[in-house]
Design a protein around this motif. Structure first.
Motif, PDB file in Angstrom:
ATOM      1  N   ALA A  33     136.893  50.727  18.322  1.00 17.98           N
ATOM      2  CA  ALA A  33     135.711  51.057  17.526  1.00 17.98           C
ATOM      3  C   ALA A  33     134.488  50.298  18.037  1.00 17.98           C
ATOM      4  CB  ALA A  33     135.969  50.728  16.053  1.00 17.98           C
ATOM      5  N   GLY A  34     134.687  49.035  18.436  1.00 15.58           N
ATOM      6  CA  GLY A  34     133.580  48.265  18.986  1.00 15.58           C
ATOM      7  C   GLY A  34     133.056  48.863  20.277  1.00 15.58           C
ATOM      8  N   VAL A  92     133.035  57.516  11.656  1.00 11.97           N
ATOM      9  CA  VAL A  92     133.082  58.176  10.352  1.00 11.97           C
ATOM     10  C   VAL A  92     134.524  58.197   9.853  1.00 11.97           C
ATOM     11  CG1 VAL A  92     131.063  59.618  10.838  1.00 11.97           C
ATOM     12  CG2 VAL A  92     133.357  60.474  11.385  1.00 11.97           C
ATOM     13  N   ASP A  93     134.699  58.562   8.589  1.00 10.47           N
ATOM     14  CA  ASP A  93     136.034  58.679   8.014  1.00 10.47           C
ATOM     15  C   ASP A  93     136.652  60.024   8.382  1.00 10.47           C
ATOM     16  OD1 ASP A  93     135.801  56.203   6.779  1.00 10.47           O
ATOM     17  OD2 ASP A  93     134.937  57.057   4.954  1.00 10.47           O
ATOM     18  N   ASP A 128     137.239  48.182   7.896  1.00  9.89           N
ATOM     19  CA  ASP A 128     137.328  48.110   6.444  1.00  9.89           C
ATOM     20  C   ASP A 128     136.637  46.835   5.977  1.00  9.89           C
ATOM     21  OD1 ASP A 128     139.080  45.853   6.510  1.00  9.89           O
ATOM     22  OD2 ASP A 128     140.800  47.192   6.783  1.00  9.89           O
ATOM     23  N   LYS A 129     136.606  46.636   4.667  1.00  9.83           N
ATOM     24  CA  LYS A 129     135.935  45.468   4.088  1.00  9.83           C
ATOM     25  C   LYS A 129     136.935  44.514   3.446  1.00  9.83           C
ATOM     26  CE  LYS A 129     131.647  48.002   3.256  1.00  9.83           C
ATOM     27  NZ  LYS A 129     130.651  48.442   2.240  1.00  9.83           N
ATOM     28  N   SER A 130     138.176  44.585   3.858  1.00  9.37           N
ATOM     29  CA  SER A 130     139.204  43.721   3.290  1.00  9.37           C
ATOM     30  C   SER A 130     138.888  42.253   3.566  1.00  9.37           C
ATOM     31  CB  SER A 130     140.568  44.070   3.885  1.00  9.37           C
ATOM     32  OG  SER A 130     141.538  43.110   3.519  1.00  9.37           O
ATOM     33  N   PRO A 131     139.220  41.348   2.615  1.00 12.17           N
ATOM     34  CA  PRO A 131     139.054  39.921   2.867  1.00 12.17           C
ATOM     35  C   PRO A 131     140.127  39.340   3.783  1.00 12.17           C
ATOM     36  CG  PRO A 131     140.012  40.253   0.705  1.00 12.17           C
ATOM     37  CD  PRO A 131     139.690  41.616   1.240  1.00 12.17           C
ATOM     38  N   VAL A 176     132.203  35.282   9.250  1.00  9.04           N
ATOM     39  CA  VAL A 176     130.843  35.717   8.937  1.00  9.04           C
ATOM     40  C   VAL A 176     130.841  37.117   8.341  1.00  9.04           C
ATOM     41  CG1 VAL A 176     128.614  36.316   9.967  1.00  9.04           C
ATOM     42  CG2 VAL A 176     129.772  34.214  10.654  1.00  9.04           C
ATOM     43  N   SER A 177     131.817  37.939   8.742  1.00  9.04           N
ATOM     44  CA  SER A 177     131.890  39.320   8.237  1.00  9.04           C
ATOM     45  C   SER A 177     132.583  39.404   6.880  1.00  9.04           C
ATOM     46  CB  SER A 177     132.618  40.217   9.240  1.00  9.04           C
ATOM     47  OG  SER A 177     134.005  39.942   9.260  1.00  9.04           O
ATOM     48  N   GLY A 178     132.966  38.285   6.294  1.00  5.29           N
ATOM     49  CA  GLY A 178     133.520  38.282   4.947  1.00  5.29           C
ATOM     50  C   GLY A 178     135.009  38.060   4.851  1.00  5.29           C
ATOM     51  N   VAL A 179     135.674  37.808   5.967  1.00  6.18           N
ATOM     52  CA  VAL A 179     137.122  37.585   5.945  1.00  6.18           C
ATOM     53  C   VAL A 179     137.416  36.177   5.426  1.00  6.18           C
ATOM     54  CG1 VAL A 179     139.165  37.315   7.414  1.00  6.18           C
ATOM     55  CG2 VAL A 179     137.587  39.223   7.786  1.00  6.18           C
ATOM     56  N   ARG A 180     138.423  36.079   4.560  1.00  9.75           N
ATOM     57  CA  ARG A 180     138.824  34.771   4.033  1.00  9.75           C
ATOM     58  C   ARG A 180     140.247  34.394   4.448  1.00  9.75           C
ATOM     59  NH1 ARG A 180     136.686  33.128  -1.769  1.00  9.75           N
ATOM     60  NH2 ARG A 180     136.851  31.128  -0.678  1.00  9.75           N
ATOM     61  N   GLU A 181     141.038  35.381   4.874  1.00  6.23           N
ATOM     62  CA  GLU A 181     142.381  35.081   5.379  1.00  6.23           C
ATOM     63  C   GLU A 181     142.576  35.718   6.739  1.00  6.23           C
ATOM     64  OE1 GLU A 181     146.937  36.440   4.459  1.00  6.23           O
ATOM     65  OE2 GLU A 181     145.855  35.515   2.780  1.00  6.23           O
ATOM     66  N   LEU A 182     143.023  34.922   7.695  1.00  8.04           N
ATOM     67  CA  LEU A 182     143.364  35.407   9.029  1.00  8.04           C
ATOM     68  C   LEU A 182     144.871  35.597   9.125  1.00  8.04           C
ATOM     69  CD1 LEU A 182     141.223  32.961  11.207  1.00  8.04           C
ATOM     70  CD2 LEU A 182     140.618  35.297  10.521  1.00  8.04           C
TER      71      LEU A 182
END
Length: 490
Positions: free
Chosen positions: A37-38, A48-49, A183-186, A229-235
């Motif tokens: 995607a990048g 798009v979806d 996606d916007k998952s943490p 920075v993109s909102g992830v809290r768990e790797l």
């Protein structure tokens, strides 16, 4: 005049360059999809979806396939056929496309192209050709283990000389590869390495994923910083064999050293390691996972069986006693640690005594989650040529028997957690799909059960919540929130 005076001078409108990426299989494929995607967005393709309509309808659907076992292959084919029904161009990539290439293309004319891993750097141009209606030659499979005929310690330097220098604003650097989140998952997977140097007799993965190559530690940390920075809290650290990380960098303790660095990345509150090979899980690594603040005390141990005779035929090492010793060493450092595994029933030559030995291990180990699979031959594996194959009905019977035992044991293990205090990362709120749910430290993404939060008003996705376990349902826990935390560990 009805038309333009000089029709030959009227430019032909460019077809819309919209692509939907569909990911099947494991978390490693998720990372591959985000790297694709990048690349594509950096080359001007609009993401798009798959179910987008109107002006957002995809012109190409890119299906990242899985080729691990028969059920995964069927899912991949079904997904490709469904994508073809949308009227969009369909391109197959991923493990199944890499493994079968032209054979898949010939048997599935609905796919407009079947591309392998070597096409990834130039994927945007390949999709441009597909969109233009041009024929794109199908991938020709080969044994990828033969692409690195150098010693493991030499591989990273050899690869670095030919690594791509790709910079796209707003994207992370992987191993010289941009990445865009889908996606916007943490929670986000983070790739440690690619390939595998082990030669398990039942596994074809090394032949199409190649030999094991670790990513440089600084690249891994840099991508972790971008994910934060993109909102992830768990790797969620992924690879074919995480315990091998660093051996080709000349440092068998590389993962032990990397974990604290990742846990210290601002914004990252939990680091989780996947897929540990038991025979390579050294005491130092056990200690690093069990005791480092910010690292989940979670052990995804690939036991596969516990009978020594079966393990030897699998070209693996260990026994019931050595595996129980490893489990005990984990719990000595972290009594509430999460432990999961997968096991294979019906391997060629497996006897009733072997099954009983596996049942003895599972009963004594008290694991949190166990995946139970029946053996089936995989093309181009050593085990496919083994004698003493078991009847499919007998394999099915053993899978059913051990699955029933596992269901009972894991439900008991979950019930033992009633009264425990857990820290839950919230991944879905009541506003979206009903229950407010998340995962505690001992639960991995998607496959290990979840925590259902009661009285969860005001709790949001991405928050860490301290909660008390009040009940269990199978491997799932019912938890009562106590407070929202600013970070995921004390």
């Amino acid at each position: 005049m009805d038309g333009p005076r000089y029709p030959d001078l009227v430019p032909t409108p460019e077809p819309p360059r919209r692509v939907a990426v569909v990911t099947l299989g494991c978390s490693r494929n998720e990372v591959d999809s985000e790297e694709l995607a990048g690349r594509l967005s950096g080359a001007g393709w609009e993401l798009v979806d798959t179910d987008a309509s109107g002006e957002d309808t995809p012109s190409v659907v890119l299906v990242n396939t899985c080729g691990f076992i028969e059920s995964a292959k069927k899912d991949s084919v079904d997904t490709l056929l469904a994508a073809a029904d949308t009227g969009a161009k369909v391109v197959a990539v991923g493990c199944m496309a890499e493994r079968y290439g032209k054979e898949l293309a010939d048997s599935l004319p609905e796919a407009d192209a079947v591309l392998g891993f070597d096409h990834y750097p130039d994927m945007a141009n390949r999709l441009d050709e597909v969109l233009a209606g041009n024929a794109v030659a199908s991938h020709t499979p080969g044994d990828r283990r033969r692409l690195l005929p150098i010693s493991p310690v030499e591989r990273p330097s050899a690869l670095a000389g030919s690594a791509e220098q790709v910079a796209v604003p707003g994207h992370a650097w992987g191993p010289r590869v941009p990445r865009r989140r889908l996606d916007k998952s943490p929670v986000a997977p983070l790739k440690l390495a690619s390939g595998c140097d082990r030669r398990c007799s039942f596994c074809a993965i090394p032949s199409f994923r190649g030999s094991f190559v670790s990513r440089p530690t600084d690249d891994v940390v840099a991508e972790a910083e971008w994910l934060a920075v993109s909102g992830v809290r768990e790797l969620f650290l992924v690879s074919e064999n995480s315990t091998s990380y660093g051996k080709d960098l000349g440092d068998l303790r590389a993962l032990e050293k990397l974990l604290p660095r990742l846990a210290e990345v601002p914004g990252i509150d939990r680091v989780r390691v996947s897929y540990l090979q038991p025979a390579e899980t050294r005491p130092g690594l056990v200690s690093a996972i069990a005791t480092t603040p910010g690292v989940a005390s979670y052990f995804d141990l690939s036991f596969q069986h516990s009978s020594e005779s079966v393990l030897r035929r699998m070209r693996r090492f260990g026994s019931t006693e050595s595996f129980l010793g490893l489990v005990e060493s984990v719990r000595a450092l972290s009594p509430t640690a999460g432990l999961r595994t997968n096991v294979i029933l019906g391997f060629p030559g497996e006897t009733e005594d072997d099954v009983a030995e596996l049942e003895r291990f599972l009963t004594a180990a008290r694991l949190d989650v166990v995946g139970v699979f029946g053996y089936s031959d995989e093309e181009n594996t050593e085990a496919a040529g083994f004698p003493d194959k078991l009847d499919p009905d007998l394999i099915s019977e053993r899978v059913t028997r051990v699955s029933a035992l596992v269901e009972e044991l894991t439900a008991q293990r979950a019930a033992e957690r009633v009264g425990e205090e857990v820290t839950v990362l919230v991944e879905r709120t009541a506003d979206e799909e009903g229950d407010c749910t998340g995962r505690a430290e001992h639960q991995g993404p998607e496959v290990d059960g979840e925590c259902v939060l009661t009285d969860a008003e005001g709790i949001e996705v991405g928050q860490f919540v301290r909660a008390t376990v009040v009940d269990s349902e199978g491997v799932d826990l019912i938890v009562r929130p106590q407070e929202v935390l600013t970070r995921g560990y004390p």
